[in-house]
Scaffold this active site. Structure first.
Site, PDB file in Angstrom:
ATOM      1  N   CYS A 148       0.865  -1.168   0.068  1.00 50.84           N
ATOM      2  CA  CYS A 148       0.252   0.011   0.030  1.00 50.84           C
ATOM      3  C   CYS A 148       0.844   1.126   0.146  1.00 50.84           C
ATOM      4  O   CYS A 148       2.192   0.977   0.269  1.00 50.84           O
ATOM      5  CB  CYS A 148      -0.950   0.031   1.285  1.00 50.84           C
ATOM      6  SG  CYS A 148      -1.720  -1.528   1.671  1.00 50.84           S
ATOM      7  N   ARG A 201       1.059   1.894  -5.888  1.00 56.16           N
ATOM      8  CA  ARG A 201       1.350   0.893  -4.843  1.00 56.16           C
ATOM      9  C   ARG A 201       0.000   0.070  -4.676  1.00 56.16           C
ATOM     10  O   ARG A 201       0.017  -0.934  -3.811  1.00 56.16           O
ATOM     11  CB  ARG A 201       1.827   1.318  -3.709  1.00 56.16           C
ATOM     12  CG  ARG A 201       3.312   2.056  -3.684  1.00 56.16           C
ATOM     13  CD  ARG A 201       3.750   2.814  -2.559  1.00 56.16           C
ATOM     14  NE  ARG A 201       3.869   1.674  -1.571  1.00 56.16           N
ATOM     15  CZ  ARG A 201       5.269   1.032  -1.498  1.00 56.16           C
ATOM     16  NH1 ARG A 201       6.265   1.355  -2.240  1.00 56.16           N
ATOM     17  NH2 ARG A 201       5.581  -0.026  -0.603  1.00 56.16           N
ATOM     18  N   TRP A 233      -3.896  -1.717  -1.201  1.00 55.31           N
ATOM     19  CA  TRP A 233      -3.945  -2.946  -2.168  1.00 55.31           C
ATOM     20  C   TRP A 233      -4.302  -4.027  -1.001  1.00 55.31           C
ATOM     21  O   TRP A 233      -3.500  -4.292  -0.357  1.00 55.31           O
ATOM     22  CB  TRP A 233      -2.752  -3.166  -2.778  1.00 55.31           C
ATOM     23  CG  TRP A 233      -2.740  -4.385  -3.625  1.00 55.31           C
ATOM     24  CD1 TRP A 233      -3.350  -4.044  -5.053  1.00 55.31           C
ATOM     25  CD2 TRP A 233      -2.277  -5.663  -3.540  1.00 55.31           C
ATOM     26  NE1 TRP A 233      -3.302  -5.419  -5.702  1.00 55.31           N
ATOM     27  CE2 TRP A 233      -2.563  -6.351  -4.670  1.00 55.31           C
ATOM     28  CE3 TRP A 233      -1.915  -6.344  -2.527  1.00 55.31           C
ATOM     29  CZ2 TRP A 233      -2.337  -7.717  -4.852  1.00 55.31           C
ATOM     30  CZ3 TRP A 233      -1.617  -7.817  -2.500  1.00 55.31           C
ATOM     31  CH2 TRP A 233      -1.666  -8.335  -4.052  1.00 55.31           C
ATOM     32  N   ASN A 269       1.239  -0.499   5.884  1.00 53.77           N
ATOM     33  CA  ASN A 269       1.533  -0.973   4.741  1.00 53.77           C
ATOM     34  C   ASN A 269       2.510  -2.286   5.200  1.00 53.77           C
ATOM     35  O   ASN A 269       3.369  -2.209   6.108  1.00 53.77           O
ATOM     36  CB  ASN A 269       2.328  -0.312   3.989  1.00 53.77           C
ATOM     37  CG  ASN A 269       3.058  -1.175   2.503  1.00 53.77           C
ATOM     38  OD1 ASN A 269       2.425  -1.837   2.221  1.00 53.77           O
ATOM     39  ND2 ASN A 269       4.186  -0.507   2.431  1.00 53.77           N
ATOM     40  N   GLY A 270       1.726  -3.530   5.065  1.00 58.67           N
ATOM     41  CA  GLY A 270       2.601  -4.669   5.285  1.00 58.67           C
ATOM     42  C   GLY A 270       1.625  -5.963   5.858  1.00 58.67           C
ATOM     43  O   GLY A 270       0.140  -5.726   5.348  1.00 58.67           O
ATOM     44  N   GLU A 292       7.945 -11.684 -22.158  1.00 57.13           N
ATOM     45  CA  GLU A 292       7.678 -10.377 -21.623  1.00 57.13           C
ATOM     46  C   GLU A 292       6.367  -9.643 -22.421  1.00 57.13           C
ATOM     47  O   GLU A 292       5.659  -8.886 -22.031  1.00 57.13           O
ATOM     48  CB  GLU A 292       9.037  -9.671 -21.770  1.00 57.13           C
ATOM     49  CG  GLU A 292       8.722  -8.115 -21.417  1.00 57.13           C
ATOM     50  CD  GLU A 292       8.444  -7.792 -19.938  1.00 57.13           C
ATOM     51  OE1 GLU A 292       8.421  -8.643 -19.150  1.00 57.13           O
ATOM     52  OE2 GLU A 292       8.049  -6.596 -19.649  1.00 57.13           O
ATOM     53  N   LYS A 294       2.904  -8.385 -20.579  1.00 59.27           N
ATOM     54  CA  LYS A 294       2.475  -7.026 -20.899  1.00 59.27           C
ATOM     55  C   LYS A 294       1.081  -7.069 -21.486  1.00 59.27           C
ATOM     56  O   LYS A 294       0.156  -6.400 -21.021  1.00 59.27           O
ATOM     57  CB  LYS A 294       3.269  -6.219 -22.047  1.00 59.27           C
ATOM     58  CG  LYS A 294       4.593  -5.801 -21.581  1.00 59.27           C
ATOM     59  CD  LYS A 294       4.725  -4.677 -20.641  1.00 59.27           C
ATOM     60  CE  LYS A 294       4.836  -5.327 -19.241  1.00 59.27           C
ATOM     61  NZ  LYS A 294       6.120  -5.527 -18.697  1.00 59.27           N
ATOM     62  N   GLU A 299      -1.483  -8.303 -18.645  1.00 57.59           N
ATOM     63  CA  GLU A 299      -1.637  -7.641 -17.310  1.00 57.59           C
ATOM     64  C   GLU A 299      -2.326  -6.116 -17.515  1.00 57.59           C
ATOM     65  O   GLU A 299      -2.820  -5.687 -16.742  1.00 57.59           O
ATOM     66  CB  GLU A 299      -0.374  -7.350 -16.640  1.00 57.59           C
ATOM     67  CG  GLU A 299       0.600  -6.328 -17.347  1.00 57.59           C
ATOM     68  CD  GLU A 299       1.787  -6.262 -16.322  1.00 57.59           C
ATOM     69  OE1 GLU A 299       1.649  -6.254 -15.250  1.00 57.59           O
ATOM     70  OE2 GLU A 299       3.032  -5.910 -17.065  1.00 57.59           O
ATOM     71  N   HIS A 315       5.065 -29.527 -29.446  1.00 60.02           N
ATOM     72  CA  HIS A 315       5.045 -30.201 -28.311  1.00 60.02           C
ATOM     73  C   HIS A 315       3.668 -30.313 -27.773  1.00 60.02           C
ATOM     74  O   HIS A 315       3.640 -30.655 -26.440  1.00 60.02           O
ATOM     75  CB  HIS A 315       6.234 -30.072 -27.506  1.00 60.02           C
ATOM     76  CG  HIS A 315       7.691 -30.490 -28.089  1.00 60.02           C
ATOM     77  ND1 HIS A 315       7.777 -31.907 -28.550  1.00 60.02           N
ATOM     78  CD2 HIS A 315       8.557 -29.761 -28.269  1.00 60.02           C
ATOM     79  CE1 HIS A 315       9.169 -31.825 -29.158  1.00 60.02           C
ATOM     80  NE2 HIS A 315       9.378 -30.557 -29.356  1.00 60.02           N
ATOM     81  N   LYS A 331       1.994  -2.015  -8.203  1.00 58.34           N
ATOM     82  CA  LYS A 331       3.444  -1.662  -8.742  1.00 58.34           C
ATOM     83  C   LYS A 331       4.590  -2.481  -8.128  1.00 58.34           C
ATOM     84  O   LYS A 331       5.242  -3.104  -8.644  1.00 58.34           O
ATOM     85  CB  LYS A 331       3.694  -0.351  -8.909  1.00 58.34           C
ATOM     86  CG  LYS A 331       5.156   0.032  -9.443  1.00 58.34           C
ATOM     87  CD  LYS A 331       4.955  -0.155 -10.973  1.00 58.34           C
ATOM     88  CE  LYS A 331       6.469   0.149 -11.663  1.00 58.34           C
ATOM     89  NZ  LYS A 331       6.478  -0.470 -13.150  1.00 58.34           N
TER      90      LYS A 331
HETATM   91  O1  M6R Z   1       9.862  -4.060  -8.670  1.00 54.76           O
HETATM   92  P1  M6R Z   1      10.273  -5.552  -8.885  1.00 54.76           P
HETATM   93  O2  M6R Z   1      11.177  -5.460 -10.402  1.00 54.76           O
HETATM   94  O3  M6R Z   1      10.794  -6.364  -8.225  1.00 54.76           O
HETATM   95  O4  M6R Z   1       8.687  -6.074  -9.655  1.00 54.76           O
HETATM   96  C1  M6R Z   1       8.647  -7.455  -9.897  1.00 54.76           C
HETATM   97  C2  M6R Z   1       7.317  -7.613 -10.514  1.00 54.76           C
HETATM   98  O5  M6R Z   1       6.281  -7.631  -9.711  1.00 54.76           O
HETATM   99  C3  M6R Z   1       7.007  -6.608 -11.765  1.00 54.76           C
HETATM  100  O6  M6R Z   1       8.067  -6.790 -12.724  1.00 54.76           O
HETATM  101  C4  M6R Z   1       5.621  -7.258 -12.353  1.00 54.76           C
HETATM  102  O7  M6R Z   1       5.646  -8.230 -13.126  1.00 54.76           O
HETATM  103  C5  M6R Z   1       5.234  -5.878 -13.532  1.00 54.76           C
HETATM  104  N1  M6R Z   1       3.732  -5.638 -13.421  1.00 54.76           N
HETATM  105  C6  M6R Z   1       5.274  -6.513 -14.951  1.00 54.76           C
HETATM  106  O8  M6R Z   1       5.180  -5.321 -15.833  1.00 54.76           O
END
Ligand code: M6R
Length: 614
Positions: free
Chosen positions: A2, A27, A75, A101-102, A487, A491, A494, A510, A609
């Site tokens: 959060c 966050r 969050w 937060n936690g 990747e 993208k 998400e 396969h 994030k």
């Molecule tokens: O801050 P970090 O690089 O450790 O975060 C890792 C993942 O949470 C982050 O890359 C996540 O997969 C992104 N939303 C991808 O776009």
């Protein structure tokens, strides 16, 4: 996971808190709330489900006076997103308000204890347990807020960054952290508090990063005081942050994600600045040189990361193995930390994280460190937890990444991994001079080539319209292009919520090829390299099953353009640097599909994030 903000000083707290929450919405954005001690000494708490903008509407007619306050964007972990579960939480008497937060892991035991003493709870959160516990201790022992917070936190198992207000003491904010980040900003007769420095830089560049189990006492008219849970005063270092406001705003772009995609040429230049010499003949990551004996003595490297950073790690493995001839394993941090890995003093563990706060990656670092491994961090967020937990490392220096979908951090991570592999390979003499020079020189050309790729934006936006209604996507690549396929798929899923899978192209036959029909878009990374002919065969296999092929090819390719349904032509580069080129059109494709679908690109559902919970 959060965002928390706090203010105490001479200004009106509310606008500072709201602006701060907006900077921290990356966050989490399930619900938001604010607590203010008003000019009439009332402790007002306002909270709503949804984003910070909804909180603003909610408080429109309310009393938002006060020069002291705390605020939170959530969050959800314990309890669904709802006004009741939103922070701040009042204590029973409504004298205290707390944000957190936690995760309080032993909250159930503490809650039972408090319930047996007659306390009732309005929310299903672990946080409400903490504020009630603080009040219970304060009342039972007749002690001040600081002492009660210290005693309460000594009972807590878990992670926390908290801030507490006491209506009866409107001159102090108490804040504490363990395993969740917290930064104090120091202004003229005022203090700021936040999960990272972004809400603070508008007002001051002087900050203190709280260390584990430290408590900050922010009292009007007094200097910052930091103590531990046993009330021993802690030394603290005031640091200067180098963020500027422009970096935190959209700068005319409709979304942070698009801005961050477009920033990549400049970010990669910044990332290489001072590391590649002006003649383009050498590359040096200083941390590699400083620790070269330790690094070269390693029997293997293990890279731990999550999400996009894990994809960068897969590219890092290929770079280090190719140039340095050192075996590299890549692990999901969340798996590594719980499976009693064979790791020890002969290993180097590289932790990759944009935020530097990902709980699983941090825990993997701590585990590897406890077993004697040497830890190297590759992070973006300066001063965050992972860089502070590692033995050494390199920042990627791409500036704040606000969009939840990681873009420039990925290319920054790949750039640092390339420089790391080159620096180490030269020290090890495992790369011949000609290859070394060719790679350094080409790396230096990448930002200009990225600019060329970005000119394809309008073409890709048109292409996106065709595929907006697809339900599934497949992404294929081989070698260095395989992590790019992963990747690209991440993208898309998400931010557009379209199901997408990344595969090594040859694995299709396969099993996954059974999915291919006339409805299935298949994105293939088919640029010219040693595996080109093989990928060409894979494309033919898909076309034979009537799949729709969108191919990323090298400029001037005349072969695949005859077979694929659509080709995106990209500037030529060497194979190991191809991810720095091929990733960009995939970011743009995901972005435009999501925009066509009307999705919230920067804040996709269910995500945050920075994943500071496991
Ligand atoms: O801050 P970090 O690089 O450790 O975060 C890792 C993942 O949470 C982050 O890359 C996540 O997969 C992104 N939303 C991808 O776009």
């Amino acid at each position: 996971m959060c965002g928390i903000v706090g203010y105490i000083g001479k200004r009106n707290a509310y606008p500072i808190l709201i602006k701060g929450l907006k900077r921290l919405e990356y966050r989490g954005y399930d619900s938001a709330g604010v607590a203010l001690i008003s000019d009439q000494q009332a402790l007002n708490v306002y909270k709503t489900k949804g984003k910070v903008s909804e909180l603003e509407t909610f408080v429109a007619e309310k009393d938002i006076s006060g020069t002291i306050g705390i605020a939170h964007t959530r969050w959800a972990t314990h309890g669904e997103p709802s006004p009741a579960n939103a922070h701040p939480h009042y204590s029973s008497s409504a004298r205290l308000a707390l944000i957190h937060n936690g995760i309080i892991e032993n909250y159930a035991v503490l809650k039972e204890k408090l319930q047996s003493k007659g306390y009732t709870f309005k929310s299903s959160t672990d946080t409400e347990v903490l504020v009630q516990l603080i009040e219970y201790i304060q009342d039972k022992r007749n002690i001040d807020l600081l002492a009660a917070v210290q005693l309460a936190l000594r009972e807590v198992i878990g992670a926390y960054a908290i801030a507490v207000l006491d209506r009866d003491h409107p001159d102090v904010v108490i804040a504490a952290r363990k395993s969740s980040p917290l930064v104090v900003g120091i202004g003229e007769d005022e203090f700021f508090l936040a999960s990272d420095a972004t809400p603070i830089v508008e007002y001051t560049d002087k900050v203190v990063y709280l260390a584990e189990e430290e408590i900050a006492v922010l009292r009007r008219g007094e200097p910052l005081k930091i103590v531990n849970l046993h009330n021993v005063e802690c030394e603290h270092e005031i640091q200067t942050v180098a963020l500027n406001l422009g970096q935190l705003e959209k700068g005319g772009y409709p979304h942070f994600m698009l801005k961050e995609i477009y920033e990549q040429p400049d970010c990669i230049r910044d990332c290489m600045r001072g590391r590649i010499n002006v003649e383009n003949t050498n590359v040096v990551l200083s941390a590699i040189i400083d620790y070269k004996e330790r690094l070269l003595a390693a029997k293997r490297f293990v890279i731990v990361a999550c999400g996009t950073s894990w994809h960068a790690a897969l590219i890092g493995k290929q770079l280090i193995e190719t140039f340095c001839r050192i075996p590299v394993e890549v692990e999901y941090a969340s798996e590594f930390r719980y499976r009693d890995p064979v790791i020890g003093s002969n290993d180097v563990v590289i932790a990759i994280s944009q935020s530097g706060e990902t709980a699983d990656t941090l825990a993997a670092v701590e585990l590897a460190k406890s077993r004697g491994a040497f830890i190297y961090g590759i992070c973006n967020s300066v001063g965050s937890s992972i860089p502070r937990a590692t033995h050494t490392g390199s920042y990627i220096h791409v500036g704040p990444e606000i969009g939840v979908a990681s873009t420039k951090a990925f290319t920054g991570q790949v750039t640092v991994l390339t420089m790391l592999a080159l620096t180490l390979a030269r020290e090890k003499r495992s790369i011949d001079e000609e290859r070394f020079l060719a790679t350094v020189q080409e790396l230096n050309r990448i930002p200009d080539k990225m600019k060329e790729v970005l000119k394809l934006n309008d073409t890709i936006a048109e292409l996106a319209k065709i595929f907006t209604y697809a339900h599934n996507f497949i992404y294929l690549g081989r070698g260095f292009a395989y992590p790019v396929a992963l990747e690209g798929a991440l993208k898309l899923k998400e931010i557009s919520y379209i199901h997408a899978e990344g595969y090594p192209a040859a694995e299709m036959k396969h099993g996954p090829i059974a999915l291919v029909d006339t409805e299935m878009p298949v994105v293939v990374i088919a640029t010219r390299n040693d595996l080109y002919e093989k990928v060409l065969s894979n494309i033919q296999e898909i076309k034979a099953r009537k799949g729709k092929v969108i191919a990323l090819v090298t400029e001037g390719d005349t072969v695949i353009s005859k077979i694929a349904d659509t080709c995106i032509e990209l500037p030529e580069t060497i194979e190991c640097l191809d991810p720095l080129i091929t990733t960009l059109p995939l970011q743009l494709l995901a972005y435009h599909v999501a925009v066509c679908k009307g999705m919230n690109v920067d804040q996709p559902r269910n995500l945050a994030k920075s994943v500071t919970v496991e």
